[in-house]
Design a protein around this motif. Sequence first.
Motif, PDB file in Angstrom:
ATOM      1  N   GLY A  52      11.657  99.553  84.546  1.00  0.00           N
ATOM      2  CA  GLY A  52      11.907  99.539  85.975  1.00  0.00           C
ATOM      3  C   GLY A  52      11.231 100.638  86.769  1.00  0.00           C
ATOM      4  O   GLY A  52      10.858 101.697  86.252  1.00  0.00           O
ATOM      5  N   TYR A  53      11.108 100.345  88.055  1.00  0.00           N
ATOM      6  CA  TYR A  53      10.605 101.300  89.050  1.00  0.00           C
ATOM      7  C   TYR A  53      11.649 101.393  90.159  1.00  0.00           C
ATOM      8  O   TYR A  53      12.390 100.440  90.418  1.00  0.00           O
ATOM      9  N   GLY A  54      11.687 102.538  90.811  1.00  0.00           N
ATOM     10  CA  GLY A  54      12.604 102.727  91.927  1.00  0.00           C
ATOM     11  C   GLY A  54      11.871 103.167  93.171  1.00  0.00           C
ATOM     12  O   GLY A  54      10.775 103.737  93.101  1.00  0.00           O
ATOM     13  N   ALA A  55      12.480 102.876  94.320  1.00  0.00           N
ATOM     14  CA  ALA A  55      11.981 103.364  95.613  1.00  0.00           C
ATOM     15  C   ALA A  55      13.026 104.307  96.175  1.00  0.00           C
ATOM     16  O   ALA A  55      14.187 103.924  96.348  1.00  0.00           O
ATOM     17  N   TRP A  56      12.621 105.537  96.422  1.00  0.00           N
ATOM     18  CA  TRP A  56      13.533 106.564  96.926  1.00  0.00           C
ATOM     19  C   TRP A  56      13.181 106.914  98.363  1.00  0.00           C
ATOM     20  O   TRP A  56      12.001 107.020  98.719  1.00  0.00           O
ATOM     21  N   PHE A  57      14.216 107.120  99.182  1.00  0.00           N
ATOM     22  CA  PHE A  57      14.031 107.594 100.544  1.00  0.00           C
ATOM     23  C   PHE A  57      14.237 109.104 100.563  1.00  0.00           C
ATOM     24  O   PHE A  57      15.238 109.609 100.037  1.00  0.00           O
ATOM     25  N   ALA A  58      13.286 109.794 101.175  1.00  0.00           N
ATOM     26  CA  ALA A  58      13.382 111.251 101.333  1.00  0.00           C
ATOM     27  C   ALA A  58      13.618 111.945 100.002  1.00  0.00           C
ATOM     28  O   ALA A  58      14.219 113.016  99.941  1.00  0.00           O
ATOM     29  N   GLY A  59      13.155 111.322  98.913  1.00  0.00           N
ATOM     30  CA  GLY A  59      13.217 111.954  97.608  1.00  0.00           C
ATOM     31  C   GLY A  59      14.569 111.942  96.940  1.00  0.00           C
ATOM     32  O   GLY A  59      14.719 112.431  95.826  1.00  0.00           O
TER      33      GLY A  59
ATOM     34  N   GLY B  14      15.801 100.856  96.312  1.00  0.00           N
ATOM     35  CA  GLY B  14      15.354  99.589  95.761  1.00  0.00           C
ATOM     36  C   GLY B  14      14.922  99.745  94.314  1.00  0.00           C
ATOM     37  O   GLY B  14      14.563 100.841  93.876  1.00  0.00           O
ATOM     38  N   VAL B  15      14.961  98.630  93.566  1.00  0.00           N
ATOM     39  CA  VAL B  15      14.558  98.636  92.162  1.00  0.00           C
ATOM     40  C   VAL B  15      13.765  97.366  91.873  1.00  0.00           C
ATOM     41  O   VAL B  15      13.912  96.347  92.547  1.00  0.00           O
ATOM     42  N   ALA B  16      12.943  97.430  90.853  1.00  0.00           N
ATOM     43  CA  ALA B  16      12.214  96.270  90.344  1.00  0.00           C
ATOM     44  C   ALA B  16      11.655  96.649  88.983  1.00  0.00           C
ATOM     45  O   ALA B  16      11.453  97.830  88.687  1.00  0.00           O
ATOM     46  N   ALA B  17      11.390  95.634  88.164  1.00  0.00           N
ATOM     47  CA  ALA B  17      10.832  95.880  86.838  1.00  0.00           C
ATOM     48  C   ALA B  17       9.556  95.073  86.661  1.00  0.00           C
ATOM     49  O   ALA B  17       9.396  93.999  87.253  1.00  0.00           O
ATOM     50  N   LEU B  18       8.662  95.615  85.847  1.00  0.00           N
ATOM     51  CA  LEU B  18       7.440  94.910  85.467  1.00  0.00           C
ATOM     52  C   LEU B  18       7.520  94.664  83.960  1.00  0.00           C
ATOM     53  O   LEU B  18       7.262  95.560  83.161  1.00  0.00           O
TER      54      LEU B  18
ATOM     55  N   TYR C 206      15.294  94.111  93.958  1.00  0.00           N
ATOM     56  CA  TYR C 206      16.375  94.117  94.941  1.00  0.00           C
ATOM     57  C   TYR C 206      16.311  95.417  95.730  1.00  0.00           C
ATOM     58  O   TYR C 206      16.107  96.493  95.162  1.00  0.00           O
ATOM     59  N   THR C 207      16.475  95.309  97.046  1.00  0.00           N
ATOM     60  CA  THR C 207      16.419  96.485  97.913  1.00  0.00           C
ATOM     61  C   THR C 207      17.551  96.429  98.927  1.00  0.00           C
ATOM     62  O   THR C 207      18.152  95.370  99.151  1.00  0.00           O
ATOM     63  N   ILE C 208      17.819  97.550  99.551  1.00  0.00           N
ATOM     64  CA  ILE C 208      18.882  97.602 100.551  1.00  0.00           C
ATOM     65  C   ILE C 208      18.560  96.746 101.767  1.00  0.00           C
ATOM     66  O   ILE C 208      19.452  96.363 102.512  1.00  0.00           O
TER      67      ILE C 208
ATOM     68  N   GLY D 289      11.166  93.640 104.725  1.00  0.00           N
ATOM     69  CA  GLY D 289      10.481  93.753 103.441  1.00  0.00           C
ATOM     70  C   GLY D 289       9.795  95.060 103.173  1.00  0.00           C
ATOM     71  O   GLY D 289       9.072  95.179 102.192  1.00  0.00           O
ATOM     72  N   GLY D 290      10.015  96.104 104.004  1.00  0.00           N
ATOM     73  CA  GLY D 290       9.277  97.344 103.823  1.00  0.00           C
ATOM     74  C   GLY D 290       9.441  97.965 102.455  1.00  0.00           C
ATOM     75  O   GLY D 290       8.463  98.348 101.813  1.00  0.00           O
ATOM     76  N   VAL D 291      10.691  98.069 101.960  1.00  0.00           N
ATOM     77  CA  VAL D 291      10.938  98.690 100.662  1.00  0.00           C
ATOM     78  C   VAL D 291      10.397  97.796  99.551  1.00  0.00           C
ATOM     79  O   VAL D 291       9.757  98.265  98.600  1.00  0.00           O
ATOM     80  N   GLY D 292      10.661  96.501  99.665  1.00  0.00           N
ATOM     81  CA  GLY D 292      10.157  95.569  98.661  1.00  0.00           C
ATOM     82  C   GLY D 292       8.642  95.563  98.584  1.00  0.00           C
ATOM     83  O   GLY D 292       8.066  95.471  97.493  1.00  0.00           O
ATOM     84  N   VAL D 293       7.990  95.675  99.727  1.00  0.00           N
ATOM     85  CA  VAL D 293       6.517  95.730  99.755  1.00  0.00           C
ATOM     86  C   VAL D 293       6.029  96.929  98.959  1.00  0.00           C
ATOM     87  O   VAL D 293       5.106  96.812  98.140  1.00  0.00           O
TER      88      VAL D 293
END
Length: 357
Positions: A240-247, A252-256, A273-275, A281-285
Amino acid sequence: MAESLEKRFYLEAFRGRAFVIHLGSPYRPDDIARVLSELRSNDTRAVVVCARAGGSQAALSLPAGSVGAAEKDLARLGGALLREGLAEVALPRAAGPLRRLRASVTLALRFGASKLVVVDPRGGLSLGDRRKSFVTAAQLRRLVETEGARPWTRQELAWLLAAIEGGVESINLTTAEGLADELFTYEGSGTLVTPTAYCRVAPLRLDDFEQAAALLRRGEREGFLLERSDEERARLLLAGYGAWFAGRRLAGVAALDRTSYRREGVAEIAGLYTITRFQGGGVGVRLVQALLREARREGLSAVFACTSNARAAAFFGRMGFVEASPAAVPARKWHGRRGPLPRVFVRKLARRTQAAG
């Protein structure tokens, strides 16, 4: 109406923190009362700096020539924040807009506020005809050193830069009408200024698994994701990978999944899946772009995704995926699967070629 996941995400991030809210025009605090009330209920303290007193007993009036407050005045403001969660500072209109902004920056730095919110009819920064939703300190510095960014002046931008470089974690530029959207949604309505890139995408670590698994479970409950066991979620998070806001905040999360299909030279994007739930779609993008880069780096020929959710399907279409037959992906994907199959979306990747020589 039920409070959105996205809004709850931001309220949790704001809880226990302190803001300075600068009203660039002579708004009364009543004009933004709903947002202020939500922040106070959330245990988020706010100093409101306005061009005239808002009527509160906590209001502190500063003379026209002042850009700061004496220690006794700061103590009074601090006492009001501790008692009420809200304090007001009234500056005379004669001080001028730049001096009032300077006063707000000075207060934010003196109090160590985590956020400065600048409410102004001009809203966010624009370059050409496009609003800049996110600006880093480095980008802001370039604007200060060059042409500025309409409709804001270089002098105003210089004070905003001073706030960020002095330790303020973020600055929001927004209109009064757009204040709630700017504070409580990823897309926002104005411009968010941060020291570094606001959204960071990186591989998940073991320390992130609890937050990431909670997002996956929510996505499953809401019908965006296939229901999985704890072991299946753990297997997904390992890729998985994560998207963090302000560190700090996982948004959001997703796996490859490339190991399941290594023989075919393809990978699956799973558990996305993202908030924002694919709205905007900003986080998902950001997540999908990172996964596509990784797939290209590994020389894969294609990436696919499967979903039964119409909103997620539309998102993958916007990302350049083409809907295909379930037979277009490795047959082992459907091994043991019962019931109707989901929709399949495939994105072909250009293979890297060896340079001649």
